[in-house]
Design a protein around this motif. Structure first.
Motif, PDB file in Angstrom:
ATOM      1  N   MET A   1       0.861  -1.195   0.000  1.00 12.99           N
ATOM      2  CA  MET A   1       0.000   0.000   0.000  1.00 12.99           C
ATOM      3  C   MET A   1       0.889   1.233   0.000  1.00 12.99           C
ATOM      4  O   MET A   1       2.078   1.132   0.302  1.00 12.99           O
ATOM      5  N   LYS A   2       0.315   2.374  -0.346  1.00 14.37           N
ATOM      6  CA  LYS A   2       1.134   3.577  -0.478  1.00 14.37           C
ATOM      7  C   LYS A   2       0.570   4.764   0.299  1.00 14.37           C
ATOM      8  O   LYS A   2      -0.650   4.924   0.379  1.00 14.37           O
ATOM      9  N   VAL A   3       1.480   5.596   0.808  1.00 20.79           N
ATOM     10  CA  VAL A   3       1.114   6.869   1.441  1.00 20.79           C
ATOM     11  C   VAL A   3       1.455   7.977   0.441  1.00 20.79           C
ATOM     12  O   VAL A   3       2.574   8.010  -0.076  1.00 20.79           O
ATOM     13  N   TYR A   4       0.491   8.840   0.178  1.00 23.64           N
ATOM     14  CA  TYR A   4       0.673   9.910  -0.798  1.00 23.64           C
ATOM     15  C   TYR A   4       0.664  11.260  -0.107  1.00 23.64           C
ATOM     16  O   TYR A   4      -0.189  11.505   0.760  1.00 23.64           O
ATOM     17  N   LYS A   5       1.592  12.121  -0.508  1.00 25.24           N
ATOM     18  CA  LYS A   5       1.573  13.480   0.040  1.00 25.24           C
ATOM     19  C   LYS A   5       0.601  14.309  -0.789  1.00 25.24           C
ATOM     20  O   LYS A   5       0.688  14.363  -2.014  1.00 25.24           O
ATOM     21  N   GLN A   6      -0.351  14.938  -0.115  1.00 24.31           N
ATOM     22  CA  GLN A   6      -1.370  15.749  -0.784  1.00 24.31           C
ATOM     23  C   GLN A   6      -0.829  17.165  -1.056  1.00 24.31           C
ATOM     24  O   GLN A   6       0.183  17.565  -0.476  1.00 24.31           O
ATOM     25  N   ALA A   7      -1.534  17.868  -1.915  1.00 24.39           N
ATOM     26  CA  ALA A   7      -1.096  19.214  -2.298  1.00 24.39           C
ATOM     27  C   ALA A   7      -0.919  20.109  -1.064  1.00 24.39           C
ATOM     28  O   ALA A   7      -0.018  20.948  -1.024  1.00 24.39           O
ATOM     29  N   ASP A   8      -1.756  19.896  -0.033  1.00 27.16           N
ATOM     30  CA  ASP A   8      -1.657  20.751   1.155  1.00 27.16           C
ATOM     31  C   ASP A   8      -0.622  20.233   2.159  1.00 27.16           C
ATOM     32  O   ASP A   8      -0.537  20.737   3.285  1.00 27.16           O
ATOM     33  N   GLY A   9       0.150  19.225   1.762  1.00 27.68           N
ATOM     34  CA  GLY A   9       1.219  18.720   2.631  1.00 27.68           C
ATOM     35  C   GLY A   9       0.781  17.600   3.561  1.00 27.68           C
ATOM     36  O   GLY A   9       1.615  16.943   4.175  1.00 27.68           O
ATOM     37  N   SER A  10      -0.534  17.356   3.658  1.00 30.12           N
ATOM     38  CA  SER A  10      -0.996  16.271   4.535  1.00 30.12           C
ATOM     39  C   SER A  10      -0.737  14.915   3.853  1.00 30.12           C
ATOM     40  O   SER A  10      -0.427  14.854   2.660  1.00 30.12           O
TER      41      SER A  10
ATOM     42  N   VAL B   1       3.653   5.395   9.816  1.00 37.21           N
ATOM     43  CA  VAL B   1       3.685   6.572   8.941  1.00 37.21           C
ATOM     44  C   VAL B   1       3.916   7.829   9.781  1.00 37.21           C
ATOM     45  O   VAL B   1       4.672   8.721   9.401  1.00 37.21           O
ATOM     46  N   ASP B   2       3.312   7.864  10.949  1.00 32.79           N
ATOM     47  CA  ASP B   2       3.444   9.042  11.795  1.00 32.79           C
ATOM     48  C   ASP B   2       4.899   9.246  12.236  1.00 32.79           C
ATOM     49  O   ASP B   2       5.433  10.351  12.159  1.00 32.79           O
ATOM     50  N   ILE B   3       5.543   8.162  12.635  1.00 34.50           N
ATOM     51  CA  ILE B   3       6.911   8.293  13.155  1.00 34.50           C
ATOM     52  C   ILE B   3       7.918   8.555  12.027  1.00 34.50           C
ATOM     53  O   ILE B   3       8.925   9.221  12.233  1.00 34.50           O
ATOM     54  N   ASP B   4       7.626   8.028  10.825  1.00 33.22           N
ATOM     55  CA  ASP B   4       8.556   8.183   9.696  1.00 33.22           C
ATOM     56  C   ASP B   4       7.999   9.131   8.630  1.00 33.22           C
ATOM     57  O   ASP B   4       8.328   9.002   7.451  1.00 33.22           O
ATOM     58  N   ARG B   5       7.191  10.108   9.036  1.00 29.22           N
ATOM     59  CA  ARG B   5       6.510  10.953   8.044  1.00 29.22           C
ATOM     60  C   ARG B   5       7.471  11.775   7.200  1.00 29.22           C
ATOM     61  O   ARG B   5       7.151  12.139   6.061  1.00 29.22           O
ATOM     62  N   ASP B   6       8.686  12.032   7.721  1.00 29.68           N
ATOM     63  CA  ASP B   6       9.650  12.804   6.930  1.00 29.68           C
ATOM     64  C   ASP B   6      10.223  11.983   5.768  1.00 29.68           C
ATOM     65  O   ASP B   6      10.985  12.508   4.952  1.00 29.68           O
TER      66      ASP B   6
ATOM     67  N   TRP C   1     -12.411   6.827  -0.772  1.00 24.38           N
ATOM     68  CA  TRP C   1     -11.267   5.911  -0.866  1.00 24.38           C
ATOM     69  C   TRP C   1     -10.046   6.431  -0.110  1.00 24.38           C
ATOM     70  O   TRP C   1      -9.113   5.680   0.167  1.00 24.38           O
ATOM     71  N   ILE C   2     -10.053   7.729   0.177  1.00 23.83           N
ATOM     72  CA  ILE C   2      -8.869   8.355   0.789  1.00 23.83           C
ATOM     73  C   ILE C   2      -9.032   8.416   2.309  1.00 23.83           C
ATOM     74  O   ILE C   2     -10.060   8.856   2.812  1.00 23.83           O
ATOM     75  N   THR C   3      -7.998   7.963   3.009  1.00 23.23           N
ATOM     76  CA  THR C   3      -7.959   8.104   4.473  1.00 23.23           C
ATOM     77  C   THR C   3      -6.838   9.076   4.800  1.00 23.23           C
ATOM     78  O   THR C   3      -5.673   8.799   4.533  1.00 23.23           O
ATOM     79  N   ARG C   4      -7.215  10.226   5.317  1.00 27.83           N
ATOM     80  CA  ARG C   4      -6.193  11.225   5.708  1.00 27.83           C
ATOM     81  C   ARG C   4      -5.510  10.783   6.982  1.00 27.83           C
ATOM     82  O   ARG C   4      -6.147  10.239   7.878  1.00 27.83           O
ATOM     83  N   LEU C   5      -4.232  11.037   7.054  1.00 28.54           N
ATOM     84  CA  LEU C   5      -3.482  10.630   8.253  1.00 28.54           C
ATOM     85  C   LEU C   5      -3.199  11.845   9.120  1.00 28.54           C
ATOM     86  O   LEU C   5      -3.180  12.961   8.647  1.00 28.54           O
TER      87      LEU C   5
END
Ligand code: COI
Length: 359
Positions: A76-85, A123-128, A355-359
């Motif tokens: 699965m993938k984590v995507y950075k949104q236009a607003d940085g979230s 994802v939270d701990i390695d968000r950078d 389909w999108i779950t914001r973190l």
């Protein structure tokens, strides 16, 4: 469940990390942390959840996974949104599929909320570590394996569930350029009644020899035919396939038990229908594929998956020789579906299905 937390004592320095994130490739770069949750049938199930430094896992040499391959995984993938979230795409589907795979491999269920909590924590701990260059994302690899030291052949009583994360660019070296496929004549991926619908390592191990045959012939991926008639196109080594016809019909092989039920596959069926295409899940033969590509009745073929996103197929090397699809160029439906899917994932196209779950 309480997660014990240990921060990495010496995380990758930010300057080195950012340089690596500028060109992550696929599957070779990893973040600082990992999740581990243990299971013991004799201790009431799942216990001892932790988030700590990514490090080697100590295993007894008799651990069942090393002998009988009781192992399953997700992508699965984590995507950075236009607003940085940050956002995940249909993560509950991955949680459910892990459990479907677990049932087939005689492994324990992992509560879906625990799967999602583990993923969120990592994802939270390695968000950078989420890359931002175009076409990139943070690929998550949750997996579960039998850790019990026992050589009898039966379901193990101890398991580990682990999540690691890997910044990723395009899966194929050529990015989104049309790929060349090799149709395996001598090998099959999955037989009826087998493990083809489970996301288990053995299916991928079985694909390596035919995949190497294809690579030796200048191809990017192997195509598998059905095991019974060696006639119907099933899927690639690690991706599902869609066939687009000039008259607006789209066909994808049915989930008959031998095909991996892709989250991307399911999403594209919905999106294609919304775009006005008539999609049917039905068997499609290798001879028809060749004849339709040659006559022009078939205008496009694309592969899809979490790693591959939507990748056009340009050329197919089959048992009766080579054929080209749509002049070997990326077709308009393929390009549109890739754009639409990535748009939803990146938050630039409205998410009408939740389909999108914001973190
Ligand atoms: C994915 O697309 O995430 C997969 O798991 C396939 C990968 C092994 C190439």
């Amino acid at each position: 469940m309480i997660f014990e937390q240990r921060l990495h004592p010496a995380p990758v320095p930010s300057a080195i990390r950012d340089e690596a994130l500028a060109d992550p490739g696929f599957g070779k770069l990893f973040t600082d942390h990992m999740i581990v949750i243990d299971y013991d049938a004799d201790q009431g199930g799942w216990h001892s959840a932790s988030i700590g430094p990514r490090e080697p896992i100590a295993l007894d040499p008799a651990a069942a996974v090393l002998h009988y391959a009781q192992e399953i995984f997700e992508g699965m993938k984590v995507y950075k949104q236009a607003d940085g979230s940050l956002a995940l795409f249909r993560p509950e589907r991955n949680a459910a599929r892990l459990n479907a795979s677990a049932r087939r491999m005689a492994m324990p269920d992992l509560p879906e909320e625990l799967f999602l909590e583990a993923v969120r924590k990592l994802v939270d701990i390695d968000r950078d570590w989420v890359p931002t260059i175009e076409g990139s994302s943070l690929y998550l690899r949750p997996f579960m394996f039998a850790s019990e030291a026992f050589l009898g052949v039966r379901p193990a009583r101890q398991y580990k569930f682990v999540v690691i994360a890997s910044p990723a660019g395009a899966y194929f070296k050529g990015g989104a350029k049309p790929v060349r496929l090799w149709v395996s004549r001598d090998y099959v991926r999955a037989a009826p009644g087998g493990t083809g619908a489970a996301k288990t390592g053995g299916n991928y191990a079985a694909s390596l020899v035919p995949q190497a045959e294809g690579i030796a012939r200048g191809c990017d991926q192997v195509v598998f035919l059905d095991a019974v008639e060696r006639r119907y196109v099933e899927e690639l080594g690690g991706m599902n396939l869609f066939f687009v016809f000039a008259d607006g019909r789209v066909v994808t092989p049915p989930l008959s038990g031998t095909i991996l039920p892709g989250v991307t596959r399911d999403s594209l069926i919905t999106l294609l229908r919304e775009e006005g295409y008539s999609v049917s899940e039905e068997p499609y033969g290798i001879d028809d594929w060749r004849a339709d590509a040659t006559s022009g009745a078939l205008s496009e073929t694309f592969a899809c998956g979490t790693a591959a996103v939507v990748t056009p197929v340009g050329t197919v090397m089959g048992p009766a020789g080579e054929f080209t699809i749509g002049g070997g160029e990326t077709g308009s439906v393929t390009a549109r579906m890739r754009e639409l899917l990535l748009g939803i994932q990146l938050g630039t196209v409205a998410d009408r299905h939740g389909w999108i779950t914001r973190l």
